[in-house]
Design an enzyme around this catalytic site. Sequence first.
Site, PDB file in Angstrom:
ATOM      1  N   GLU A   1     -19.931  17.407   7.260  1.00 45.27           N
ATOM      2  CA  GLU A   1     -19.917  16.568   8.377  1.00 45.27           C
ATOM      3  C   GLU A   1     -21.197  17.233   9.542  1.00 45.27           C
ATOM      4  OE1 GLU A   1     -16.223  15.014  11.233  1.00 45.27           O
ATOM      5  OE2 GLU A   1     -16.415  17.064  10.643  1.00 45.27           O
TER       6      GLU A   1
ATOM      7  N   TYR B   1     -23.882  11.182  14.306  1.00 43.93           N
ATOM      8  CA  TYR B   1     -22.918  11.701  13.581  1.00 43.93           C
ATOM      9  C   TYR B   1     -22.957  11.236  12.188  1.00 43.93           C
ATOM     10  CZ  TYR B   1     -17.959  12.098  11.825  1.00 43.93           C
ATOM     11  OH  TYR B   1     -16.820  12.305  11.096  1.00 43.93           O
TER      12      TYR B   1
ATOM     13  N   ASN C   1      -7.615  12.156  18.903  1.00 41.71           N
ATOM     14  CA  ASN C   1      -9.218  12.084  18.335  1.00 41.71           C
ATOM     15  C   ASN C   1      -9.548  10.704  18.380  1.00 41.71           C
ATOM     16  OD1 ASN C   1     -10.990  13.795  15.765  1.00 41.71           O
ATOM     17  ND2 ASN C   1     -11.563  13.273  17.925  1.00 41.71           N
TER      18      ASN C   1
END
Length: 362
Positions: free
Chosen positions: A121, A112, A72
């Site tokens: 988030e 984001y 990731n």
Amino acid sequence: MKQKRAKLFLSVLMIMTMLLPAYSAQAATTIYNNETGTHDGYDYELWKDSGNTSMTLNNGGNFSCQWSNINNALFRKGKKFNETQTHQQIGNISINYGATYSPNGNSYLCVYGWTSSPLVEFYIVDSWGSWRPPGASSKGTITVDGGTYDIYETTRVNQPSIKGTATFQQYWSVRTSKRTSGTISVSEHFKAWENRGMPLGKMYEVALTVEGYQSSGSANVYSHTLNIGGPTPPPDNGGGGDGATRKECESMSISGPYAGTIGNPFSGVALYANNDKVSYTQYFASGTHSFSLRGCSNNSNMARVDLLIGGQYKGTFYYGGSYPAVYTINNVSHGTGNQLVELIVTADNGQWDAFIDYLEIK
């Protein structure tokens, strides 16, 4: 010649430094491992848990990145707040951006960020790789910035966060058709989430982000402006500067007897018959530009798409095959101010269809 230009630039810069408040654009720099900081007025972060990454920090909000063999990784440039204000207290937030985006596998091109109290988030996803996130049931849609986004809410249990390992909610707005440039009215998504019982807390971060998950790829964010506290600005107007304005065809107004969106060979629009068209209003500060349209025919026959500005014919884009290509009409003279731009089929003979991807103005 390059040396002379460099010397001239330095001389001008020295004069400007004496006359203006102290400010200079930071030079581009490349980082390879986890790092946070501030570059040319924007907060940045490269975060990964494994694999190969590089991120080049360019002027303003711009950046490019590459990744491979990762689990990731996130590359982002934006603004980090001090967790003392809500988005309403901060004011309107929007982003104007343009990017080239080439993922191989699972990846997102998105806005984001995080809030605290509650810990959330969030993602506003404009494009993605092999998998459209987040794999949950939609809680409704929001239509904004020329497109429709599905809204989702998911839960992460005992996962990494800005507060260490924690359980928290994820909020998502995912565009129904991909794009890689345009305006993202961030505050409008915040309002839509809260209207559906998805509360946000104190702001920690908002950033234009490229994320990769167990994949490889590259991206170049060649234009990125984060706007905070004021009204939503218009997109880059194509009327000056060295950059190009790119408009995705599926984000334009689609009309005609048969015109519609397509997902192959790209996310765009198909014009099947005479008077099928896409159109939108573009602001021009100056009266001459070049227009490039990416598109193709549905077969080996020549497809033709006319360009009209302010109702006046300005030229024709030609596509002689089914492989996507860019056709440019150079030095087009047109009116200034707000002008209606139309891409329309007028020469259909039943032997071809025109597929169009994006219009770029320089």
